[in-house]
Design an enzyme around this catalytic site. Structure first.
Site, mmCIF file in Angstrom:
data_model
loop_
_atom_site.group_PDB
_atom_site.id
_atom_site.type_symbol
_atom_site.label_atom_id
_atom_site.label_comp_id
_atom_site.label_asym_id
_atom_site.label_seq_id
_atom_site.Cartn_x
_atom_site.Cartn_y
_atom_site.Cartn_z
ATOM 1 N N ALA A 59 1.475 14.193 -22.450
ATOM 2 C CA ALA A 59 1.031 12.876 -22.921
ATOM 3 C C ALA A 59 1.917 12.340 -24.052
ATOM 4 C CB ALA A 59 -0.429 12.964 -23.389
ATOM 5 N N ASP A 95 1.507 19.611 -20.474
ATOM 6 C CA ASP A 95 0.633 18.447 -20.621
ATOM 7 C C ASP A 95 1.421 17.513 -21.540
ATOM 8 O OD1 ASP A 95 -1.174 16.561 -21.438
ATOM 9 O OD2 ASP A 95 -2.777 17.963 -21.943
ATOM 10 N N HIS A 142 -19.339 14.476 -26.364
ATOM 11 C CA HIS A 142 -19.095 13.584 -27.507
ATOM 12 C C HIS A 142 -19.026 12.113 -27.113
ATOM 13 C CE1 HIS A 142 -15.148 14.314 -25.837
ATOM 14 N NE2 HIS A 142 -14.653 13.309 -26.520
ATOM 15 N N PHE A 160 -6.323 20.440 -24.569
ATOM 16 C CA PHE A 160 -7.064 19.197 -24.811
ATOM 17 C C PHE A 160 -8.423 19.279 -24.100
ATOM 18 C CE2 PHE A 160 -8.158 14.746 -23.809
ATOM 19 C CZ PHE A 160 -8.369 14.341 -25.113
ATOM 20 N N ASP A 161 -9.408 18.501 -24.569
ATOM 21 C CA ASP A 161 -10.777 18.666 -24.050
ATOM 22 C C ASP A 161 -10.916 18.398 -22.553
ATOM 23 O OD1 ASP A 161 -10.344 16.029 -24.806
ATOM 24 O OD2 ASP A 161 -12.457 15.599 -25.128
ATOM 25 N N TYR A 220 0.841 -1.212 0.000
ATOM 26 C CA TYR A 220 0.000 0.000 0.000
ATOM 27 C C TYR A 220 0.873 1.258 0.000
ATOM 28 C CZ TYR A 220 -3.950 3.045 1.043
ATOM 29 O OH TYR A 220 -4.904 4.014 0.966
ATOM 30 N N LYS A 228 -0.297 7.180 -23.394
ATOM 31 C CA LYS A 228 0.237 7.514 -24.716
ATOM 32 C C LYS A 228 1.718 7.131 -24.758
ATOM 33 C CE LYS A 228 -3.610 10.170 -24.539
ATOM 34 N NZ LYS A 228 -4.474 10.262 -23.356
HETATM 35 N N1 F0G Z 1 -3.890 15.526 -22.444
HETATM 36 C C1 F0G Z 1 -3.849 15.168 -23.742
HETATM 37 C C2 F0G Z 1 -3.019 15.956 -24.696
HETATM 38 C C3 F0G Z 1 -4.585 14.062 -24.176
HETATM 39 O O1 F0G Z 1 -4.548 13.731 -25.467
HETATM 40 C C4 F0G Z 1 -5.344 13.330 -23.227
HETATM 41 C C5 F0G Z 1 -6.122 12.165 -23.638
HETATM 42 C C6 F0G Z 1 -5.339 13.738 -21.890
HETATM 43 C C7 F0G Z 1 -4.593 14.843 -21.533
HETATM 44 C C8 F0G Z 1 -6.137 13.018 -20.842
HETATM 45 O O2 F0G Z 1 -5.540 11.827 -20.542
HETATM 46 O O3 F0G Z 1 -7.176 10.059 -21.228
HETATM 47 O O4 F0G Z 1 -5.321 9.573 -19.628
HETATM 48 O O5 F0G Z 1 -7.238 10.949 -18.933
HETATM 49 N N2 F0G Z 1 -6.366 11.900 -24.829
HETATM 50 C C9 F0G Z 1 -7.070 10.734 -25.361
HETATM 51 C C10 F0G Z 1 -7.195 10.868 -26.849
HETATM 52 C C11 F0G Z 1 -8.321 10.399 -24.660
HETATM 53 O O6 F0G Z 1 -7.895 10.035 -27.431
HETATM 54 O O7 F0G Z 1 -6.563 11.744 -27.431
HETATM 55 P P1 F0G Z 1 -6.372 10.527 -20.061
#
Ligand code: F0G
Length: 458
Positions: A217, A215, A450, A124-125, A72, A258
């Site tokens: 990823a 960010d 979406h 990102f969204d 843990y 990613k």
């Molecule tokens: N930032 C970026 C640039 C992303 O592309 C994503 C996720 C996230 C943050 C959020 O990360 O999914 O681990 O919570 N992108 C995916 C996509 C969902 O299909 O581009 P997460």
């Protein structure tokens, strides 16, 4: 003769995928309310919905899974991941989270408050969602060149420094919790940010005493493009480039799904101990104790290994050349895509593809449905549906870019699969003028609609 290029790995395990008939697909997509997220994965032949969590782990990552320490607190796996993060990014403090948006949730709970502004490059969204949920305002400072899909620019993820300085000048420092820089920039088409731009953003941020958040990823894909496209970096290793990039950040959030090539995982990394302590409170509340934070020990170990594999030049070259291979076939056939081709995906310009479909009828979503019916290839809309409604006026927002994204999972498909995708999309391209209507919304969620939206044909 020069030897041709090939994959930097061989295949040890396979998973069967099945084709379907056009009639079956027409029924399935209607039953799914024309939302590709609602399809059962067995109804999909080649799945390019996302490159997130869909990669194939290596034999070494799988052996790391068995070595995972499930204690843990203070697990060995935690220290493996901590040491990889220090080694690769240079950050002393980190908090594991179950994925990227969870890292945003924890960090933004610590730093973002109502009325704040958060400048960045096409957020990102989920990033935008976590800012707007806290009644703060994301401000897009991406360079204008990014919004012209035909224009070739090596770093379409770059920030326009004048736009950024205007935001920093016209708001009080206490209302700007950070600048968020997404590397590579997913929303503008998997486009990289140059080292020069990262350096300039950081010095501007320092001038105004604002923190910079990456960010991250797809940080390794960004580093690959710097090596290939920016003067002075050809002879540097990916590791050296990554180390310099993160020297221009105060903190990072990462979706490990990613570039760490794992199926689940994320983290926050920081330099500031005091901020780490404040964020730890939210991490414990939302994710779990600070040495596991929503991940199992085996997941932490697989991430540590994946971060190294994801920054290997030979792997990155295999990956990005495959995306280029698909994009090249589409360009040759005249299909309009965001140029140059992005790191993790080919972004098809739906506005220039389906010119007869009104924008109010969701052009990119219409194209995604057509491509699925044509071939069983699942793609995703990065356009008006994803842009959500304006939080105040509740009107649809029509983004400058209306994309159909073909995201390529890491180490999963071969170039034969890419050939199928290309032919399928070219078939739709050839009958594009017969597609004159799209979709209307039957039901939608107030935010991130979406994922669950239900549609019907107009
Ligand atoms: N930032 C970026 C640039 C992303 O592309 C994503 C996720 C996230 C943050 C959020 O990360 O999914 O681990 O919570 N992108 C995916 C996509 C969902 O299909 O581009 P997460």
């Amino acid at each position: 003769m020069q030897l041709p290029y090939s994959e930097s790995y061989k295949i040890k395990m396979v998973e069967t995928i099945r084709k379907s008939t056009r009639g079956e697909r027409e029924k399935w997509i209607r039953d799914a309310r024309y939302n590709l997220f609602n399809l059962n994965s067995d109804q999909v032949f080649i799945d390019l919905l996302t490159d997130s969590g869909t990669g194939a782990m290596s034999d070494i990552q799988w052996s790391e899974m068995l070595l995972g320490d499930e204690s843990y607190a203070g697990a060995r796996s935690y220290y493996k991941m901590k040491s990889a993060i220090k080694d690769i990014f240079g950050f002393d403090y980190f908090l594991p989270t179950h994925q990227g948006r969870a890292a945003e949730n924890v960090l933004f709970s610590t730093l973002v408050k109502e009325g704040d502004v958060v400048p960045g490059n096409s957020h990102f969204d989920t990033t935008k969602g976590h800012i707007e949920l806290r009644k703060a305002i994301p401000i897009d400072c991406t360079i204008d060149e990014a919004f012209d899909t035909e224009l070739i620019h090596p770093f379409k993820g770059n920030v326009n420094l004048d736009k950024l300085e205007e935001v920093l000048k016209s708001n009080r420092a206490e209302n700007i919790p950070f600048i968020v820089i997404t590397v590579t920039c997913n929303s503008s088409g998997g486009q990289p940010v140059s080292m020069k731009n990262l350096r300039d953003i950081y010095s501007l941020a320092q001038k105004y005493h604002i923190k910079v958040l990456f960010d991250a990823a797809r940080f390794a894909e960004n580093a690959y493009f710097i090596k290939k496209r920016e003067e002075g970096y050809q002879d540097k290793t990916i590791g050296e480039i990554v180390a310099e990039m993160f020297g221009y950040a105060d903190m990072m959030t990462m979706s490990c799904k990613k570039d760490a090539i794992v199926n689940i995982g994320g983290f926050i990394a920081l330099r500031d101990e005091e901020l780490f302590k404040r964020a730890s409170v939210y991490n414990i509340l939302f994710e779990g104790f600070i040495t596991y934070g929503g991940m199992s020990g085996r997941d932490l170990s697989a991430v540590a290994q994946g971060l190294y594999e994801g920054t290997d030049f030979n792997y990155l070259e295999t990956r990005i050349k495959q995306v280029e291979y698909l994009g090249g076939k589409l360009i040759d056939a005249g299909v309009p895509i965001q140029m140059p081709i992005g790191g993790h995906a080919v972004f098809v310009d739906a506005k220039r593809f389906l010119t007869k479909v009104p924008k109010e009828e969701f052009q990119a979503q219409t194209l995604a449905v057509e491509l699925y019916i044509e071939s069983g290839v699942r793609s995703v809309e990065i356009g008006t549906l994803l842009a959500d409604r304006d939080p105040v006026s509740r009107e649809n927002r029509f983004p400058d870019l209306e994309f159909l994204r073909l995201a390529i999972p890491r180490r999963v498909y071969t170039n034969n699969h890419m050939d199928v995708v290309a032919v399928a999309l070219i078939n739709v391209w050839e009958r594009r003028n017969s597609i004159t209507h799209g979709f209307k919304i039957i039901s939608e969620a107030p935010i991130l609609r979406h994922f669950t939206v239900e549609l019907d044909r107009v």
